[in-house]
Write a protein that holds these residues in place. Structure first.
Motif, PDB file in Angstrom:
ATOM      1  N   UNK A 213      40.947  -1.186-104.794  1.00  0.00           N
ATOM      2  CA  UNK A 213      41.338  -2.026-105.927  1.00  0.00           C
ATOM      3  C   UNK A 213      40.124  -2.280-106.808  1.00  0.00           C
ATOM      4  N   UNK A 214      40.256  -1.988-108.087  1.00  0.00           N
ATOM      5  CA  UNK A 214      39.177  -2.222-109.042  1.00  0.00           C
ATOM      6  C   UNK A 214      39.358  -3.548-109.755  1.00  0.00           C
TER       7      UNK A 214
ATOM      8  N   UNK B 247      37.666  -3.930-102.495  1.00  0.00           N
ATOM      9  CA  UNK B 247      37.743  -4.427-103.866  1.00  0.00           C
ATOM     10  C   UNK B 247      36.390  -4.193-104.526  1.00  0.00           C
ATOM     11  N   UNK B 248      36.412  -3.519-105.680  1.00  0.00           N
ATOM     12  CA  UNK B 248      35.182  -3.002-106.288  1.00  0.00           C
ATOM     13  C   UNK B 248      35.122  -3.336-107.778  1.00  0.00           C
TER      14      UNK B 248
ATOM     15  N   UNK C 229      43.153   9.265-109.961  1.00  0.00           N
ATOM     16  CA  UNK C 229      43.598   9.957-108.757  1.00  0.00           C
ATOM     17  C   UNK C 229      43.458   9.128-107.479  1.00  0.00           C
ATOM     18  N   UNK C 230      42.389   8.333-107.383  1.00  0.00           N
ATOM     19  CA  UNK C 230      42.078   7.714-106.089  1.00  0.00           C
ATOM     20  C   UNK C 230      42.169   6.181-106.050  1.00  0.00           C
ATOM     21  N   UNK C 231      42.209   5.518-107.194  1.00  0.00           N
ATOM     22  CA  UNK C 231      42.241   4.051-107.204  1.00  0.00           C
ATOM     23  C   UNK C 231      43.688   3.573-107.231  1.00  0.00           C
TER      24      UNK C 231
ATOM     25  N   UNK D 154      33.131   5.360-104.275  1.00  0.00           N
ATOM     26  CA  UNK D 154      33.698   4.704-103.095  1.00  0.00           C
ATOM     27  C   UNK D 154      35.114   5.207-102.826  1.00  0.00           C
ATOM     28  N   UNK D 155      35.933   5.266-103.872  1.00  0.00           N
ATOM     29  CA  UNK D 155      37.325   5.701-103.709  1.00  0.00           C
ATOM     30  C   UNK D 155      37.405   7.140-103.211  1.00  0.00           C
ATOM     31  N   UNK D 156      36.559   8.010-103.772  1.00  0.00           N
ATOM     32  CA  UNK D 156      36.558   9.418-103.359  1.00  0.00           C
ATOM     33  C   UNK D 156      36.224   9.534-101.874  1.00  0.00           C
ATOM     34  N   UNK D 157      35.181   8.812-101.447  1.00  0.00           N
ATOM     35  CA  UNK D 157      34.769   8.874-100.044  1.00  0.00           C
ATOM     36  C   UNK D 157      35.847   8.318 -99.114  1.00  0.00           C
ATOM     37  N   UNK D 158      36.346   7.142 -99.436  1.00  0.00           N
ATOM     38  CA  UNK D 158      37.285   6.446 -98.542  1.00  0.00           C
ATOM     39  C   UNK D 158      38.625   7.160 -98.471  1.00  0.00           C
ATOM     40  N   UNK D 159      39.131   7.606 -99.609  1.00  0.00           N
ATOM     41  CA  UNK D 159      40.441   8.262 -99.604  1.00  0.00           C
ATOM     42  C   UNK D 159      40.412   9.601 -98.854  1.00  0.00           C
TER      43      UNK D 159
END
Length: 398
Positions: free
Chosen positions: A195-196, A169-170, A242-244, A181-186
């Protein structure tokens, strides 16, 4: 264009520069909740990561012209610290209403500060104007691949520290942090939900994602000044789209309660923006009952005077501070009888005002307003019920 190689390069460059911040369980928030404490980062916020990655990547010609940035405070400090460390001049445009502590810290890190009336977006326009006029090199706080790559190193760290994490959660302002964060984790763990969280009074990314494109708010007003952004960037919007997985919003009272909970439960200070993920978990905006959840507490640079007001708001939201107004008969002993009832309830009277000539009072009655220290919302309800039953009507509550 953002790539995993850029994030890995940034991670290497930040070794010995940015702290590897702790990731610890937050049992008081739930069995499955963990805190990634970027409020313990150098300069007090995650922004140092992206700022340094951007500044260290400048060409000699760009560096020679000096760097300019716009920020509500945390990016400002990151740029100022990074530029000074690398021997580069920095100019920072900040909203005039930015917390004094952030303004002074930015100056302390060696930057020239330009205060601009309005909010972040107004400071951004002034930075763009000065860039054209003076030829400075502009360092955008979120809509820049190098900045996003720096912030994305947090995602890499989380996966190293808690490989079985199931959702992160960011906070979202302009979107640079969550994009990285989403780019790295996904890319490394696609099953992990991202989740934003935005302040409801500054929900530009939330609105943009529902509208299908970057959308500008007319105004923003929130205690979470670090995410008070009217419009997200086109790059960050595309990455979030795309990623969130989801974006939720939290109220001002919920943010204040989260700041208080972090202080009492985790013994750590978070600014409004940093507390939004915790607020989302505390108030049911994010389900943490079955998933290992990391809340990214993005920063801790909160002004002391602001913190005092936030604590008061947080106490009120949690039912530990309440203002009650009632009326008593204007005759000897009436006030004492009412106060004895309050005392017997277990509440502590912090302030009291007894007005005989209030314009709302009846002839033969006085208006009494009290601020009470209470245990919780149930305690407040019990006091209200006892007062009403004893013939002391509640005129209004705060």
């Amino acid at each position: 264009m953002l790539t995993m190689e850029m994030l890995q390069d940034a991670q290497t460059a930040l070794r010995g520069i940015a702290r590897r911040t702790p990731l610890d369980p937050a049992r008081g928030l739930g069995e499955n909740v963990y805190i990634k404490a970027e409020n313990l980062q150098l300069t007090g916020a995650f922004k140092l990561r992206g700022a340094y990655n951007k500044i260290r990547s400048l060409s000699p010609e760009e560096a020679a012209r000096g760097v300019i940035a716009c920020s509500a405070g945390n990016h400002a400090q990151g740029i100022a610290w990074s530029a000074t460390k690398l021997g580069i001049k920095s100019i920072i445009c900040m909203p005039a209403g930015a917390p004094i502590s952030k303004v002074e810290a930015t100056r302390g890190y060696g930057a020239e500060v330009v205060l601009v009336p309005g909010v972040y977006d107004d400071a951004a326009k002034e930075a763009e104007r000065l860039t054209k006029e003076q030829g400075y090199t502009f360092a955008h706080p979120f809509n820049d691949p190098l900045v996003i790559a720096g912030q994305g190193t947090i995602g890499l760290e989380i996966l190293e520290q808690l490989p079985d994490v199931e959702q992160i959660v960011v906070p979202i302002g302009g979107g640079g942090l969550i994009s990285g964060i989403a780019f790295a984790v996904k890319h490394l763990k696609p099953s992990c939900r991202i989740i934003g969280v935005q302040a409801a009074k500054a929900a530009s990314m939330y609105l943009s994602l529902h509208s299908g494109g970057p959308t500008e708010l007319r105004s923003v007003a929130t205690i979470a000044d670090g995410i008070a952004v009217k419009k997200p960037g086109d790059l960050t919007f595309a990455l979030c789209q795309q990623y969130v997985d989801e974006v939720v919003t939290v109220s001002e009272d919920e943010i204040a309660s989260a700041i208080l909970a972090l202080m009492e439960g985790q013994k750590t200070v978070a600014e409004g923006a940093g507390a939004t993920p915790v607020a989302a978990c505390m108030f049911g905006k994010v389900d943490t009952t079955s998933k290992k959840t990391v809340c990214v507490v993005s920063g801790g640079n909160v002004d002391v005077t602001t913190l005092s007001r936030v604590i008061t708001k947080g106490l009120s939201k949690s039912g530990r501070l309440v203002e009650l107004t009632t009326k008593v008969a204007d005759k000897p002993g009436s006030l004492l009888q009412m106060l004895q009832l309050v005392s017997q309830s277990g509440a502590n009277i912090l302030t009291i005002n007894h007005a005989r000539e209030d314009r709302n009072s009846e002839v033969g009655a006085c208006i009494v307003s009290m601020v009470l220290e209470t245990r919780n919302s149930d305690h407040v309800a019990a006091i209200q019920e006892a007062l009403t039953a004893a013939g002391y009507p509640l005129l209004h509550n705060a």
